[in-house]
Scaffold this active site. Structure first.
Site, short mmCIF file in Angstrom:
data_model
loop_
_atom_site.label_atom_id
_atom_site.label_comp_id
_atom_site.label_asym_id
_atom_site.label_seq_id
_atom_site.Cartn_x
_atom_site.Cartn_y
_atom_site.Cartn_z
N HIS A 196 0.84 -1.11 -0.12
CA HIS A 196 0.08 -0.11 -0.09
C HIS A 196 0.66 1.33 0.02
O HIS A 196 0.63 2.53 0.39
CB HIS A 196 -0.94 -0.04 1.30
N LYS A 221 16.43 22.08 -10.97
CA LYS A 221 15.65 20.83 -11.23
C LYS A 221 16.35 19.90 -12.09
O LYS A 221 17.18 20.28 -12.73
CB LYS A 221 14.27 21.02 -11.77
N GLU A 241 10.02 8.71 -16.76
CA GLU A 241 8.62 9.41 -16.95
C GLU A 241 8.20 8.88 -18.52
O GLU A 241 7.07 8.52 -18.54
CB GLU A 241 8.66 10.61 -16.74
#
Ligand code: ARG
Length: 457
Positions: free
Chosen positions: A156, A283, A290
């Site tokens: 989970h 960043k 992705e």
């Protein structure tokens, strides 16, 4: 010369018909396989005296020369001729004259394209299996280099129990192993030769199908000509196996993205597979992972396109089948690119063992083992579960961890606890005690790595 088969028509096709029907912009990539199959066909026609030896040799030499011209980029494809087959046949006739007009004896574009696609797909399957094996070998390397690294395992997405990083990585190894098996099984069904089915019913010419099959490396010839020209199951299997590879890569991508986030900080993906932001200078984004995750949906779409294309087709060949190529090409290219990216990207991942260790101390990961410890002291599991639940609640209320509790504090919840509890709750003990085949104990993981080395070949 324009059309190869215009005799039946008074008028040329509408420009829009040409635009709709032309496939050479995408099926030209089949040229090497088409030429190989045509050479085998011509050789068989010669051997069976369906055409004379001289013509057969002229065709074979011509096709070889055309193959070289195509490879050198010297051929201009003509959409007016529709597809790669007609283009190559026209080039052959232009090069060798009347002999070239005999190549299409005893075959149809229907069994021709079915044969080309099976040859092409067979090669892609072999390439994908090799990509999978390369990735598996990288997984083994990374696992071996971090054999003593532990981190939380999750259910989970909540910290559950400690695991070894190697065990975690080997989970993906198993998925890719099944993927390899799926492609190997699909290959068996792919490697059956449709050539000889001609348009749909076979040919009256005395061809030798076994000879052509042998030359092209097929294990068998198809048993039913009508099935042979219209079956695309094997492409659906190919896209299905490809979808499963992408699903596995996508799950792993998701996990690497999470691990690479500042919240987890478990890994840092190297510069080579990350990108910067156009506005935020700080960043470093995990774009490769992705994009793999993003492309997965498009490969599922390829599978869906084929399933939908097939569902309403009566026997035998229908032109709809021309629409099989772009999805299959896309699925194959994508899965091969993504597997190659993953093999390289894993090689430049930095593992932050300190952050993993820190995380191990935070998630009450010893709770199950504490309950098992109480069971060892004669307390029924259900009761032990309840006691440990209370201890965890106490820790949360006092902003502390299980490991930080003193013996006295523990004994307030259960008299049976004694000083060996701390040993029982150490990460090392928790790992080592899960000692069944397939579990996380370091000895079992080392065994699994040995087995993996065998399987990755
Ligand atoms: N380009 C066609 C395809 O990909 C080849 C077969 C054409 N056959 C036909 N009967 N029109 O399906």
């Amino acid at each position: 010369m324009d059309k190869l088969w215009g005799g039946r028509f008074e008028l040329p096709p509408h420009a829009l018909m040409e635009q709709l029907g032309a496939s050479v912009s995408f099926d030209a990539r089949l040229a090497p396989w088409d030429i190989r199959a045509s050479i085998a066909h011509a050789r068989m026609l010669g051997a069976c005296c369906i055409i004379c030896e001289q013509d057969a040799n002229a065709i074979i030499d011509g096709l070889q020369a055309i193959g070289e011209e195509i490879a050198a980029g010297n051929v201009e494809w003509r959409p007016a001729l529709e597809d790669v087959h007609a283009n190559i046949e026209a080039l052959l006739i232009a090069r060798v004259g009347d002999a070239g007009k005999k190549l299409h004896t005893a075959r149809s574009r229907n069994d021709q394209i079915a044969t080309d696609m099976r040859l092409w797909t067979r090669d892609q399957v072999d390439a994908i299996i090799e990509h999978l094996a390369v990735l598996q070998r990288v997984i083994i390397q990374v696992a071996e280099a971090h054999l003593d690294v532990a981190l939380p395992g999750y259910t989970h997405l909540q910290p559950a129990q400690p695991v070894l990083l190697a065990h975690h990585f080997l989970a993906y190894f198993e998925m890719f192993q099944r993927d390899k098996e799926r492609f190997r099984e699909a290959r068996r069904r792919i490697n059956v030769m449709p050539l000889g089915a001609a348009a749909l019913a076979g040919t009256p010419h005395p061809i030798d199908r076994d000879m052509t099959a042998r030359e092209l490396g097929f294990d068998a010839v198809s048993d039913n000509s009508m099935d042979a020209v219209s079956d695309r199951d094997y492409l659906i299997e190919f896209c299905s196996a490809s979808s499963l590879v992408m699903m596995h890569l996508s799950r792993w991508s998701e996990e690497l993205i999470l691990w690479n986030s500042s919240a987890f900080g478990f890994i840092e993906i190297g510069d080579a597979f990350t990108t910067g932001s156009s506005i935020m200078p700080q960043k470093k984004n995990p774009d490769a992972a992705e994009l793999v995750r993003g492309k997965t949906g498009r490969v599922y779409a390829d599978l869906t396109a084929l399933l939908v294309m097939m569902k309403g087709l009566p026997l035998t060949y229908n032109r709809d089948l021309q629409e099989d190529k772009e999805p299959v090409f896309h699925a194959s290219d994508t899965v091969q690119l993504c597997l190659a990216v993953f093999a390289e990207m894993l090689g430049v991942i930095q593992v932050n063992t300190a952050r993993m260790k820190q995380a191990l101390e935070q998630g009450f990961m010893a709770a199950t083992d504490l309950a098992d410890y109480l069971v060892g002291k004669g307390i029924p599991f259900r009761e032990a579960h309840h006691i440990v639940g209370e201890i965890v609640r106490h820790c949360i209320a006092h902003n502390t961890t299980l490991e930080a509790l003193t013996l006295q504090e523990l004994r307030r919840f259960c008299e049976a606890v004694d000083e060996n509890v701390f040993q029982a709750l150490s990460v090392e003990t928790m790992l080592a005690r899960r000692n069944q085949h397939g579990s996380v104990a370091p000895d079992r993981v080392r065994e699994a790595l040995c087995a993996a080395r065998e399987k990755a070949n």
